[in-house]
Design a protein around this motif. Structure first.
Motif, mmCIF file in Angstrom:
data_model
loop_
_atom_site.group_PDB
_atom_site.id
_atom_site.type_symbol
_atom_site.label_atom_id
_atom_site.label_comp_id
_atom_site.label_asym_id
_atom_site.label_seq_id
_atom_site.Cartn_x
_atom_site.Cartn_y
_atom_site.Cartn_z
ATOM 1 N N PRO A 145 59.450 41.450 44.322
ATOM 2 C CA PRO A 145 60.200 42.042 45.429
ATOM 3 C C PRO A 145 60.466 41.087 46.598
ATOM 4 C CG PRO A 145 58.489 43.535 44.700
ATOM 5 C CD PRO A 145 58.255 42.222 44.008
ATOM 6 N N ASP A 146 59.529 40.190 46.888
ATOM 7 C CA ASP A 146 59.742 39.262 47.998
ATOM 8 C C ASP A 146 60.892 38.304 47.701
ATOM 9 O OD1 ASP A 146 57.735 40.277 49.708
ATOM 10 O OD2 ASP A 146 56.200 39.164 48.608
ATOM 11 N N GLN B 249 60.798 53.201 48.512
ATOM 12 C CA GLN B 249 61.478 52.996 47.226
ATOM 13 C C GLN B 249 61.555 54.299 46.439
ATOM 14 O OE1 GLN B 249 59.183 49.976 45.238
ATOM 15 N NE2 GLN B 249 59.824 48.363 46.665
ATOM 16 N N ALA C 184 62.606 45.119 41.419
ATOM 17 C CA ALA C 184 62.320 43.721 41.090
ATOM 18 C C ALA C 184 60.875 43.492 40.671
ATOM 19 C CB ALA C 184 62.639 42.840 42.288
ATOM 20 N N LEU D 167 60.930 47.179 50.702
ATOM 21 C CA LEU D 167 59.697 46.657 50.098
ATOM 22 C C LEU D 167 58.611 47.714 50.008
ATOM 23 C CD1 LEU D 167 59.348 43.165 51.826
ATOM 24 C CD2 LEU D 167 59.920 43.595 49.431
ATOM 25 N N ILE E 94 65.685 45.229 45.154
ATOM 26 C CA ILE E 94 64.346 44.942 45.678
ATOM 27 C C ILE E 94 63.345 45.941 45.097
ATOM 28 C CG2 ILE E 94 62.923 44.974 47.778
ATOM 29 C CD1 ILE E 94 65.549 43.966 49.239
ATOM 30 N N ALA E 95 63.721 47.209 45.085
ATOM 31 C CA ALA E 95 62.819 48.258 44.596
ATOM 32 C C ALA E 95 62.482 48.087 43.125
ATOM 33 C CB ALA E 95 63.446 49.632 44.827
#
Length: 170
Positions: free
Chosen positions: A158-159, A88, A155, A83, A152-153
């Protein structure tokens, strides 16, 4: 330290050697005495960040007694770190283009695969997976968790991606 901060904030392409020199308060010759190029400086930063990620995940894994819970805790710690925008940029997004896949993979092998093999070997000792599959499974877990971290990086949320990544890894 200055390069880590700048690469983390701006990414590789957005960070100039001049900005690193100014932030570090060193002369160009001093920087090039230690690092022959911007790529070499990034490689050193990447190496340190990957080592820190491995240390954080290992610490999280040690907090659990059960080997499966330990593996989950380590994987979860890595996904949580994904996150962080600096993580990232430095550990996920920039390395393939800057240092190449082979070097990026070498760092995973140096800092991460050993811990995964050890975790999976402990699980195999309990009979929950075949002992002969430990190495293959270590590579598969690494690939799965790294792909979840990349999602995640990249998105928009991200959460939500973290929640999905956690569920998939579990």
């Amino acid at each position: 330290a200055a390069a880590t901060e700048l690469f983390g904030e701006r990414g590789y392409d957005g960070t100039s050697i001049g900005a690193v020199l100014e932030a570090a308060g060193v002369a160009r010759g001093a920087l090039y005495h230690h690092f022959p190029s911007k790529e070499a400086l990034f490689d050193a930063v990447l190496d340190r960040v990957v080592a820190e990620i491995a240390a954080t995940t290992a610490e999280a894994a040690r907090a659990a007694d059960d080997p499966v819970a330990s593996l989950r805790a380590g994987c979860d710690a890595w996904l949580q770190l994904a996150l962080d925008p600096a993580v990232q940029r430095i550990a996920l997004l920039d390395p393939p283009a800057v240092v190449g896949w082979t070097r990026w993979r070498e760092l995973d092998e140096r800092y991460t695969l050993g811990g995964l093999r050890a975790s999976l070997a402990r699980i195999a000792e309990t009979g929950r997976l075949p002992k002969g599959d430990v190495d293959l499974l270590a590579h598969m877990v690494l690939a799965s968790v790294n792909e979840a971290a990349l999602l995640i990086a990249r998105a928009d949320d991200p959460d939500a991606a973290l929640a999905s990544g956690r569920a998939a890894v579990d």
